[in-house]
Scaffold this motif. Structure first.
Motif, PDB file in Angstrom:
ATOM      1  N   HIS A  10     -13.675 -21.888  35.257  1.00 55.62           N
ATOM      2  CA  HIS A  10     -12.908 -22.610  35.887  1.00 55.62           C
ATOM      3  C   HIS A  10     -12.790 -22.187  36.993  1.00 55.62           C
ATOM      4  O   HIS A  10     -12.504 -21.383  37.798  1.00 55.62           O
ATOM      5  N   LEU A  11     -12.905 -23.117  37.688  1.00 49.43           N
ATOM      6  CA  LEU A  11     -13.007 -23.032  39.522  1.00 49.43           C
ATOM      7  C   LEU A  11     -11.763 -24.196  40.181  1.00 49.43           C
ATOM      8  O   LEU A  11     -11.514 -24.829  39.178  1.00 49.43           O
ATOM      9  N   VAL A  12     -11.194 -22.910  40.614  1.00 50.85           N
ATOM     10  CA  VAL A  12      -9.326 -23.700  41.283  1.00 50.85           C
ATOM     11  C   VAL A  12     -10.080 -24.022  42.594  1.00 50.85           C
ATOM     12  O   VAL A  12     -10.068 -22.467  43.177  1.00 50.85           O
ATOM     13  N   VAL A  13      -9.765 -25.078  42.868  1.00 51.98           N
ATOM     14  CA  VAL A  13      -9.861 -24.737  44.807  1.00 51.98           C
ATOM     15  C   VAL A  13      -8.137 -25.378  45.248  1.00 51.98           C
ATOM     16  O   VAL A  13      -8.105 -26.034  44.729  1.00 51.98           O
ATOM     17  N   ASN A  94      -5.125 -10.407  38.155  1.00 50.14           N
ATOM     18  CA  ASN A  94      -4.773 -10.944  36.753  1.00 50.14           C
ATOM     19  C   ASN A  94      -5.847 -12.771  36.808  1.00 50.14           C
ATOM     20  O   ASN A  94      -5.872 -13.512  36.086  1.00 50.14           O
ATOM     21  N   HIS A  95      -6.530 -12.906  38.462  1.00 48.43           N
ATOM     22  CA  HIS A  95      -6.978 -14.324  38.792  1.00 48.43           C
ATOM     23  C   HIS A  95      -6.052 -15.337  38.302  1.00 48.43           C
ATOM     24  O   HIS A  95      -6.586 -16.618  36.876  1.00 48.43           O
ATOM     25  N   HIS A 105      -1.994 -21.013  36.474  1.00 51.06           N
ATOM     26  CA  HIS A 105      -3.839 -21.645  36.378  1.00 51.06           C
ATOM     27  C   HIS A 105      -4.584 -20.061  36.029  1.00 51.06           C
ATOM     28  O   HIS A 105      -4.383 -19.419  37.292  1.00 51.06           O
ATOM     29  N   HIS A 106      -5.557 -19.334  34.983  1.00 51.76           N
ATOM     30  CA  HIS A 106      -6.056 -18.956  35.266  1.00 51.76           C
ATOM     31  C   HIS A 106      -7.232 -19.157  36.219  1.00 51.76           C
ATOM     32  O   HIS A 106      -7.415 -20.294  35.608  1.00 51.76           O
ATOM     33  N   TYR A 107      -7.892 -18.781  36.550  1.00 53.69           N
ATOM     34  CA  TYR A 107      -9.183 -19.227  37.286  1.00 53.69           C
ATOM     35  C   TYR A 107     -10.753 -17.453  37.281  1.00 53.69           C
ATOM     36  O   TYR A 107     -10.342 -16.558  36.929  1.00 53.69           O
ATOM     37  N   ASP A 108     -12.078 -18.332  37.316  1.00 58.77           N
ATOM     38  CA  ASP A 108     -13.316 -17.580  37.266  1.00 58.77           C
ATOM     39  C   ASP A 108     -13.116 -17.448  38.410  1.00 58.77           C
ATOM     40  O   ASP A 108     -13.947 -16.238  38.796  1.00 58.77           O
ATOM     41  N   GLU A 109     -13.263 -18.620  38.965  1.00 61.64           N
ATOM     42  CA  GLU A 109     -13.480 -18.055  40.397  1.00 61.64           C
ATOM     43  C   GLU A 109     -12.198 -19.562  41.124  1.00 61.64           C
ATOM     44  O   GLU A 109     -11.902 -19.986  41.346  1.00 61.64           O
ATOM     45  N   LEU A 110     -11.828 -18.711  42.571  1.00 62.16           N
ATOM     46  CA  LEU A 110     -10.987 -18.923  42.992  1.00 62.16           C
ATOM     47  C   LEU A 110     -11.919 -19.587  45.007  1.00 62.16           C
ATOM     48  O   LEU A 110     -12.578 -18.883  45.614  1.00 62.16           O
ATOM     49  N   VAL A 111     -11.591 -20.688  45.396  1.00 62.67           N
ATOM     50  CA  VAL A 111     -12.033 -21.638  46.995  1.00 62.67           C
ATOM     51  C   VAL A 111     -11.286 -21.609  47.610  1.00 62.67           C
ATOM     52  O   VAL A 111      -9.941 -22.705  46.886  1.00 62.67           O
ATOM     53  N   LEU A 112     -10.915 -21.609  48.709  1.00 62.83           N
ATOM     54  CA  LEU A 112      -9.831 -21.637  49.689  1.00 62.83           C
ATOM     55  C   LEU A 112     -10.250 -22.374  50.627  1.00 62.83           C
ATOM     56  O   LEU A 112     -11.192 -22.320  50.857  1.00 62.83           O
ATOM     57  N   ALA A 113      -9.494 -23.682  50.575  1.00 62.67           N
ATOM     58  CA  ALA A 113      -9.906 -25.037  51.220  1.00 62.67           C
ATOM     59  C   ALA A 113      -8.884 -25.826  51.614  1.00 62.67           C
ATOM     60  O   ALA A 113      -7.981 -26.704  52.121  1.00 62.67           O
ATOM     61  N   ARG A 272      -3.671 -14.147  53.685  1.00 66.36           N
ATOM     62  CA  ARG A 272      -2.961 -12.812  53.677  1.00 66.36           C
ATOM     63  C   ARG A 272      -2.210 -12.234  52.470  1.00 66.36           C
ATOM     64  O   ARG A 272      -1.907 -11.125  52.725  1.00 66.36           O
ATOM     65  N   ALA A 273      -1.197 -13.237  51.929  1.00 63.07           N
ATOM     66  CA  ALA A 273      -0.065 -12.969  51.183  1.00 63.07           C
ATOM     67  C   ALA A 273      -1.136 -12.661  49.925  1.00 63.07           C
ATOM     68  O   ALA A 273      -0.261 -10.953  49.107  1.00 63.07           O
ATOM     69  N   ALA A 274      -2.118 -12.489  49.549  1.00 61.51           N
ATOM     70  CA  ALA A 274      -2.944 -12.073  48.527  1.00 61.51           C
ATOM     71  C   ALA A 274      -4.345 -10.359  48.757  1.00 61.51           C
ATOM     72  O   ALA A 274      -4.503 -10.096  48.532  1.00 61.51           O
TER      73      ALA A 274
END
Length: 895
Positions: A10-13, A94-95, A105-113, A272-274
């Protein structure tokens, strides 16, 4: 949460902008195994749209017209787009991410856009009503509404405060600031640009270029104040809205609206918060693979701080998206560096810069050519030996930009000065780009890739090259070069670059139109026998030209037959279903109705100007009710009735014709509608009778066949409620008469119409439109809209104006005569069909049972009407007895 082998990761954008769209598009294009499913969380309600073309929203208004890419991307089962659903927190341990509704929502990879937000300097009063930024569709819509309301108040003179034009100011003289100023001007407001620095666009061009740019901007009627800092914004005493700018130097400027365009700031609050590393000037710090210090979190676009900076351009963002897509699939791509070339998108002002525009490279030298009278400034930055191109600046004439930008870092052939001079005075005529030169930086397409599209992938035109390579599909600034490379490669490969209509006619549509007109030919057989050429099936002969079975080269093809049919109709050659003409028509014209997805047809009676009596409404409503048709009000102020079977069309039209209705030509390449507001008849702002003018124009041009569909609009005042400037011909009322605009259109490539003539009386207006339409019909290419046609006419809009207003070609009287013939010979096509038993015979569902309904038609009820049933609904009905309405069984919708 464990990952099974068969379950995609799961990729979260986070973010739904241009770069997010490119990332998803790139990943799905390469992930043939379906290793990833993607969830995109967008803060805005709109689908990802073209922010580069944001200013065009002033003419389009519909966000869907700015939507990026193939809409099918968001229907992919492995892609989910969450609109109006911002992410509020990231839990890297915890991804997980949390959205604004509190869902995790769980993610395996996360992209900030997450992109960037408009910077708002801490100027007192920056929160007053009437102060806007210029960043999103909502920003632009709010700005337009504000200016329109101010103009409406001015037009009615409700207060002495507004007996004058709306006064606008833009704080910031960069790319976005100048576009905002142009938008204010287009809205009818005064515009003044306030620039803190020494010159406009000081981040892209030097002082010499800035001075030339100021002259061009002033010529547009936009004022400029440089070296000016704003101290505060003051409210109006009358209404509390923004009313004045006070400057640090003691000056002041009265205003009604202010746009702040002083730059952008990365949206890095989530990062920043992360606890992710943040750059000195903001942005999530990433390596050349676009990965943050968290191995499962990436950042792309304007929120990414890469090589120590955030880059506010779309091309580098696209490059980052491609890098991340590659990395997620196991690749090792790295960021190739930022192409910071920029081009101003402001009508009438040509500005571009690229490479080391400020000659900061050690030993760099500058070569400048300037013509202050013409408002032209050109500069090349070269290596110390004057051979290698490092950068450039172009103001007033950016013609060399497309060819030179890809040459940065390469040696220029011959004298570099030749690339600055006009070709007519010894300038370089062309430049051979190496295969490695990047032509489209937005999509990272090289000259070699474009050439290969022609030589290896058999692309034979620019449209094919665009589809194959994606070159020119983003900002579009590279399209002139793409076209040049395509044409050159076709010629080099021995392929003739021809304007031939098709294999049967070596001439263009315009040439064929003139040939048919002069030769006074009236049938396809005569035309192809006289002007036809050898096709793939053999040569044209008299025998084949007259073959009744429609077989052989003499019968033409799907390209030339409808074109000839259109030419014959434009020349007043009788009913489109008369004799041989009937065999030439497209699917819709064959039955004079618009074919729908389920095989039924729509019925669209003409409603000139959108004006209809209550009795007329009752007739349409009763017809729709009696035949069980789905009804909808169209964007062209007509009533569309869907679901008519072919055998029902004559019955429906007989009822409509008996009550005074006629064909709305929704099926043909002809005049569709003339949209209008209510004008001075009812509206308190109207200055002319827009409804009366719209009705007159629609009745005059009804049935006028043309290379493409035509739409007109008439607005009764400058508020422009009929959206006339988005039409092929737009008419806008003034206190002195009518202004006429031409070359606008919506659709896949929206265009803003351009002013052709102003303050015309009614007679002059109609004569001008007559000539414009007839000139277009005679000279446009096949399926060419008015906007690109104007660009192709020698001299562009000015050339069109010379022909129409000044009769530069000596054809004005001929154009007038042709239009008079059309008006005098018009007949309603459906009335003629109903009076002709031979024509009526073509309206049957089956040859052996013409009145029998098609048993395959099925419908389901929805919102009180019917719509075509899907395959799933058909299957469910067969299994469970779900309510499906079979065509011909009944006219009532079962509940």
């Amino acid at each position: 949460m464990s990952q099974t082998e068969n379950q995609p990761k799961h990729l979260v954008v986070v973010g739904g902008g241009m770069v997010a769209q490119r990332l998803v598009e790139a990943l799905r294009a390469r992930d043939s195994a379906g290793a990833w499913r993607v969830s995109v969380f967008a803060e805005e309600a709109a689908k990802p749209y073209d922010r580069v073309a944001l200013t065009s929203y002033f003419s389009a208004r519909d966000p869907e017209e700015l939507t990026l890419g193939d809409p099918a991307l968001w229907e992919d089962p492995l892609v989910t787009l969450h609109r109006d659903c911002a992410i509020t927190a990231i839990d890297t341990g915890n991804h997980q991410v949390t959205d604004r509704l509190g869902r995790t929502h769980h993610y395996d990879e996360l992209v900030l856009a997450t992109g960037s937000s408009a910077a708002m300097p801490p100027i007192p009063g920056n929160d007053l009503p009437g102060v806007f930024v210029y960043r999103t569709i909502d920003d632009v819509a709010a700005l337009r509404g504000w200016v329109e309301d101010k103009r409406a108040a001015a037009g009615k003179g409700r207060t002495t405060d507004f007996e004058r034009p709306v006064r606008g100011a833009v704080i910031g003289g960069g790319l976005l600031g100048l576009e905002a100023a142009g938008a204010l001007k287009a809205l009818g407001a005064q515009a003044t640009v306030i620039q803190f620095g020494t010159h406009m666009m000081d981040a892209q061009i030097d002082l010499g270029g800035g001075q030339a740019l100021k002259r061009l901007i002033n010529d547009m009627g936009i004022a400029v104040r440089t070296d000016t800092a704003t101290a505060q914004l003051r409210p109006s005493r009358r209404n509390g809205h923004v009313g004045r700018l006070d400057f640090v130097d003691g000056g002041r400027l009265d205003v009604d609206v202010v746009v702040v365009a002083t730059g952008v700031r990365p949206r890095d609050e989530l990062a920043r918060a992360a606890g992710l590393d943040i750059g000195d000037r903001g942005g999530a710090v990433v390596d050349l693979g676009c990965r943050t210090q968290d191995p499962h979190v990436w950042a792309v676009g304007e929120v990414a701080c890469i090589e120590g900076r955030c880059i506010g351009l779309v091309a580098p963002g696209y490059a980052m998206a491609e890098v991340v897509a590659d990395r997620l699939l196991g690749g090792e791509a790295t960021f190739p560096g930022a192409d910071t070339a920029t081009k101003l998108k402001l009508q009438g002002v040509d500005v571009a810069s690229f490479g080391d525009a400020f000659a900061r490279t050690e030993g760099a030298m500058e070569l400048v050519w300037a013509d202050p009278v013409a408002g032209v400034y050109k500069k090349l930055v070269l290596s110390d030996d004057a051979r290698t191109l490092l950068g450039g600046v172009f103001v007033g004439d950016a013609t060399p930009y497309a060819s030179l930008r890809p040459m940065v870092g390469s040696e220029l052939p011959g004298d570099p000065g030749a690339f600055l001079l006009p070709e007519s005075t010894g300038g370089a005529a062309s430049l051979e780009l190496p295969d490695a030169a990047t032509v489209c930086s937005c999509n990272n397409v090289t000259a070699g890739t474009i050439r290969a599209a022609v030589t290896e992938h058999e692309c034979t035109d620019v449209a094919g090259v665009k589809a194959c390579t994606k070159a020119g599909t983003s900002c579009g600034s590279c399209l002139p070069l793409v076209k040049k490379l395509t044409t050159t490669e076709l010629e080099r490969a021995g392929m003739e670059v021809s304007n031939a209509l098709c294999e049967h006619f070596e001439v263009s549509r315009a040439q064929l139109f003139d040939a048919v007109r002069v030769a006074d030919l009236h049938t396809f057989s005569e035309i192809i026998g006289r002007f036809g050429t050898v096709g793939t099936l053999g040569s044209v002969s008299a025998a084949s030209a007259e073959a009744p079975d429609g077989v052989g080269p003499g019968r033409g093809c799907d390209i030339c037959k409808p074109v000839v049919a259109s030419i014959l109709a434009s020349l007043g050659n009788g009913h489109i279903l008369d004799g041989e003409q009937a065999t030439l028509q497209d699917t819709n014209d064959h039955v004079m109705a618009n074919l729908q997805k389920d095989g039924t047809y729509s019925v669209v009676p003409r409603i000139p100007g959108g004006e209809i009596t209550p009795d007329g409404l009752l007739v349409i409503g009763q017809v729709a009710k009696d035949f069980g048709l789905y009804t909808k009000i169209t964007g062209g102020q007509r009533i569309d009735m869907f679901g008519a079977r072919i055998e029902q069309l004559p019955q429906i039209w007989r009822r409509l014709v008996e009550h005074g209705f006629e064909s709305g030509h929704a099926y043909g390449k002809s005049l569709r509608t003339v949209k209008s507001c209510v004008g001075s008849t009812w509206c308190r702002y109207g200055v002319q009778d827009s409804v009366g003018m719209a009705v007159e124009l629609e009745l005059r041009y009804r049935g006028l066949r043309s290379p493409h569909k035509l739409k007109l609009g008439v607005s009764g005042c400058a508020r422009e409620c009929a959206e006339a400037r988005g039409k092929d011909v737009g008419v806008i009322a003034t206190d002195k008469g009518w202004n006429v605009y031409v070359g606008g259109n919506g659709g896949f490539t929206p265009r803003h119409a351009q002013l052709l003539a102003e303050d015309l009386d009614a007679r002059s207006l109609i004569r001008t439109i007559d000539r414009f339409l007839m000139y277009y019909i005679r000279t446009a290419d096949r399926l060419q809209r008015t906007a690109p046609w104007i660009e192709d006419v020698e001299g562009g809009l000015d050339g069109v104006r010379e022909v129409i207003m000044n009769d530069s070609l000596g054809i004005a009287a001929d154009l007038d005569t042709a239009m008079a013939a059309h008006v005098g010979n018009y007949e309603d096509e459906w009335r003629a069909v109903l009076e002709d038993p031979e024509k009526l015979r073509r309206f049957g569902s089956f040859v052996n049972a013409p009145a029998t309904p098609d048993p395959d038609l099925a419908y389901v009820p929805e919102r009180g009407q019917i719509r075509p049933a899907t395959e799933a609904e058909r299957e469910a009905a067969a299994e469970t007895g779900a309510p499906v309405l079979i065509a011909g069984a009944t006219l009532a919708v079962r509940s």
